[in-house]
Motif scaffolding. Structure first.
Motif, PDB file in Angstrom:
ATOM      1  N   GLU A 162      -6.329  -0.105  16.058  1.00 63.69           N
ATOM      2  CA  GLU A 162      -4.938  -0.566  15.922  1.00 63.69           C
ATOM      3  C   GLU A 162      -4.821  -1.613  14.817  1.00 63.69           C
ATOM      4  O   GLU A 162      -3.878  -1.591  14.020  1.00 63.69           O
ATOM      5  N   ALA A 163      -5.797  -2.526  14.753  1.00 68.49           N
ATOM      6  CA  ALA A 163      -5.773  -3.559  13.714  1.00 68.49           C
ATOM      7  C   ALA A 163      -5.935  -2.939  12.327  1.00 68.49           C
ATOM      8  O   ALA A 163      -5.255  -3.342  11.373  1.00 68.49           O
ATOM      9  N   VAL A 164      -6.814  -1.955  12.202  1.00 72.51           N
ATOM     10  CA  VAL A 164      -7.014  -1.294  10.910  1.00 72.51           C
ATOM     11  C   VAL A 164      -5.752  -0.541  10.505  1.00 72.51           C
ATOM     12  O   VAL A 164      -5.328  -0.577   9.348  1.00 72.51           O
ATOM     13  N   ARG A 165      -5.122   0.142  11.448  1.00 75.01           N
ATOM     14  CA  ARG A 165      -3.900   0.892  11.147  1.00 75.01           C
ATOM     15  C   ARG A 165      -2.784  -0.044  10.698  1.00 75.01           C
ATOM     16  O   ARG A 165      -2.109   0.200   9.697  1.00 75.01           O
ATOM     17  N   ARG A 166      -2.592  -1.141  11.428  1.00 72.00           N
ATOM     18  CA  ARG A 166      -1.539  -2.093  11.055  1.00 72.00           C
ATOM     19  C   ARG A 166      -1.828  -2.761   9.721  1.00 72.00           C
ATOM     20  O   ARG A 166      -0.935  -2.983   8.907  1.00 72.00           O
ATOM     21  N   GLY A 167      -3.095  -3.117   9.499  1.00 67.10           N
ATOM     22  CA  GLY A 167      -3.453  -3.749   8.239  1.00 67.10           C
ATOM     23  C   GLY A 167      -3.234  -2.817   7.063  1.00 67.10           C
ATOM     24  O   GLY A 167      -2.746  -3.235   6.008  1.00 67.10           O
ATOM     25  N   GLY A 168      -3.576  -1.537   7.227  1.00 61.31           N
ATOM     26  CA  GLY A 168      -3.344  -0.568   6.158  1.00 61.31           C
ATOM     27  C   GLY A 168      -1.870  -0.400   5.859  1.00 61.31           C
ATOM     28  O   GLY A 168      -1.455  -0.329   4.700  1.00 61.31           O
ATOM     29  N   ARG A 169      -1.076  -0.345   6.912  1.00 59.23           N
ATOM     30  CA  ARG A 169       0.372  -0.216   6.717  1.00 59.23           C
ATOM     31  C   ARG A 169       0.930  -1.442   6.003  1.00 59.23           C
ATOM     32  O   ARG A 169       1.761  -1.332   5.097  1.00 59.23           O
ATOM     33  N   MET A 170       0.449  -2.625   6.393  1.00 61.94           N
ATOM     34  CA  MET A 170       0.929  -3.847   5.750  1.00 61.94           C
ATOM     35  C   MET A 170       0.548  -3.874   4.270  1.00 61.94           C
ATOM     36  O   MET A 170       1.365  -4.249   3.422  1.00 61.94           O
ATOM     37  N   LEU A 171      -0.672  -3.442   3.955  1.00 57.74           N
ATOM     38  CA  LEU A 171      -1.086  -3.409   2.556  1.00 57.74           C
ATOM     39  C   LEU A 171      -0.268  -2.406   1.750  1.00 57.74           C
ATOM     40  O   LEU A 171       0.095  -2.678   0.607  1.00 57.74           O
ATOM     41  N   ARG A 172       0.030  -1.244   2.318  1.00 62.26           N
ATOM     42  CA  ARG A 172       0.849  -0.249   1.606  1.00 62.26           C
ATOM     43  C   ARG A 172       2.257  -0.777   1.357  1.00 62.26           C
ATOM     44  O   ARG A 172       2.809  -0.591   0.261  1.00 62.26           O
ATOM     45  N   ARG A 173       2.842  -1.432   2.353  1.00 63.96           N
ATOM     46  CA  ARG A 173       4.185  -1.994   2.164  1.00 63.96           C
ATOM     47  C   ARG A 173       4.194  -3.074   1.096  1.00 63.96           C
ATOM     48  O   ARG A 173       5.097  -3.144   0.269  1.00 63.96           O
ATOM     49  N   ARG A 174       3.171  -3.923   1.125  1.00 63.42           N
ATOM     50  CA  ARG A 174       3.086  -4.993   0.141  1.00 63.42           C
ATOM     51  C   ARG A 174       2.925  -4.428  -1.259  1.00 63.42           C
ATOM     52  O   ARG A 174       3.545  -4.893  -2.216  1.00 63.42           O
ATOM     53  N   ARG A 175       2.089  -3.396  -1.398  1.00 68.52           N
ATOM     54  CA  ARG A 175       1.876  -2.768  -2.700  1.00 68.52           C
ATOM     55  C   ARG A 175       3.158  -2.098  -3.187  1.00 68.52           C
ATOM     56  O   ARG A 175       3.524  -2.213  -4.365  1.00 68.52           O
ATOM     57  N   ALA A 176       3.880  -1.427  -2.291  1.00 71.09           N
ATOM     58  CA  ALA A 176       5.136  -0.784  -2.679  1.00 71.09           C
ATOM     59  C   ALA A 176       6.181  -1.819  -3.098  1.00 71.09           C
ATOM     60  O   ALA A 176       6.880  -1.628  -4.092  1.00 71.09           O
ATOM     61  N   ALA A 177       6.265  -2.908  -2.362  1.00 76.08           N
ATOM     62  CA  ALA A 177       7.229  -3.957  -2.714  1.00 76.08           C
ATOM     63  C   ALA A 177       6.886  -4.565  -4.073  1.00 76.08           C
ATOM     64  O   ALA A 177       7.774  -4.828  -4.888  1.00 76.08           O
ATOM     65  N   ARG A 178       5.603  -4.763  -4.322  1.00 74.98           N
ATOM     66  CA  ARG A 178       5.198  -5.323  -5.617  1.00 74.98           C
ATOM     67  C   ARG A 178       5.550  -4.378  -6.749  1.00 74.98           C
ATOM     68  O   ARG A 178       6.031  -4.801  -7.801  1.00 74.98           O
ATOM     69  N   ARG A 179       5.344  -3.072  -6.547  1.00 75.85           N
ATOM     70  CA  ARG A 179       5.682  -2.094  -7.586  1.00 75.85           C
ATOM     71  C   ARG A 179       7.179  -2.046  -7.837  1.00 75.85           C
ATOM     72  O   ARG A 179       7.622  -1.953  -8.990  1.00 75.85           O
ATOM     73  N   VAL A 180       7.967  -2.112  -6.783  1.00 82.06           N
ATOM     74  CA  VAL A 180       9.427  -2.103  -6.944  1.00 82.06           C
ATOM     75  C   VAL A 180       9.882  -3.349  -7.701  1.00 82.06           C
ATOM     76  O   VAL A 180      10.734  -3.264  -8.600  1.00 82.06           O
ATOM     77  N   LEU A 181       9.326  -4.493  -7.361  1.00 84.45           N
ATOM     78  CA  LEU A 181       9.719  -5.719  -8.060  1.00 84.45           C
ATOM     79  C   LEU A 181       9.335  -5.673  -9.532  1.00 84.45           C
ATOM     80  O   LEU A 181      10.107  -6.111 -10.396  1.00 84.45           O
ATOM     81  N   TRP A 182       8.156  -5.140  -9.854  1.00 83.54           N
ATOM     82  CA  TRP A 182       7.764  -5.007 -11.262  1.00 83.54           C
ATOM     83  C   TRP A 182       8.690  -4.039 -11.996  1.00 83.54           C
ATOM     84  O   TRP A 182       9.054  -4.264 -13.157  1.00 83.54           O
ATOM     85  N   ALA A 183       9.075  -2.946 -11.327  1.00 77.37           N
ATOM     86  CA  ALA A 183       9.978  -1.985 -11.955  1.00 77.37           C
ATOM     87  C   ALA A 183      11.340  -2.626 -12.231  1.00 77.37           C
ATOM     88  O   ALA A 183      11.925  -2.431 -13.306  1.00 77.37           O
ATOM     89  N   VAL A 184      11.839  -3.399 -11.283  1.00 78.44           N
ATOM     90  CA  VAL A 184      13.124  -4.085 -11.476  1.00 78.44           C
ATOM     91  C   VAL A 184      13.017  -5.104 -12.606  1.00 78.44           C
ATOM     92  O   VAL A 184      13.925  -5.222 -13.444  1.00 78.44           O
ATOM     93  N   LEU A 185      11.917  -5.825 -12.663  1.00 79.16           N
ATOM     94  CA  LEU A 185      11.720  -6.800 -13.729  1.00 79.16           C
ATOM     95  C   LEU A 185      11.661  -6.129 -15.098  1.00 79.16           C
ATOM     96  O   LEU A 185      12.292  -6.592 -16.059  1.00 79.16           O
ATOM     97  N   CYS A 186      10.947  -5.019 -15.194  1.00 80.70           N
ATOM     98  CA  CYS A 186      10.867  -4.299 -16.474  1.00 80.70           C
ATOM     99  C   CYS A 186      12.225  -3.729 -16.873  1.00 80.70           C
ATOM    100  O   CYS A 186      12.613  -3.789 -18.044  1.00 80.70           O
TER     101      CYS A 186
END
Length: 82
Positions: free
Chosen positions: A28-52
């Motif tokens: 459960e911890a691995v699943r939640r951690g993976g989901r959190m990392l994917r969300r964080r990575r997606a949010a970072r990509r969206v913010l970079w796209a908006v900035l560009c």
């Protein structure tokens, strides 16, 4: 609470048996951690796209409007027929 009381309390805590950990806790911890990392990575990509995109829009605006050029003066009429 003085020092001997604190030491006694710590000894009591250490002498107890460890609590039982659920068997699926690691998965459960691995699943939640993976989901959190994917969300964080997606949010970072969206913010970079908006900035560009904002940078591109600003450059296009600056090239077309030329905000650094002083506008011509409109206070004096043009001189003609001297």
């Amino acid at each position: 609470m003085n020092l001997p009381e604190r030491e006694a309390a710590v000894r009591r805590l250490l002498e107890r048996t460890a609590p039982v950990v659920p068997p699926d806790l690691y998965g459960e911890a691995v699943r939640r951690g993976g989901r959190m990392l994917r969300r964080r990575r997606a949010a970072r990509r969206v913010l970079w796209a908006v900035l560009c995109a904002a940078a591109v829009v600003f450059v296009i605006w600056a090239v077309t409007v030329h905000p650094w050029v002083e506008p011509p003066s409109q206070t004096t009429p043009p001189l003609s027929d001297w």
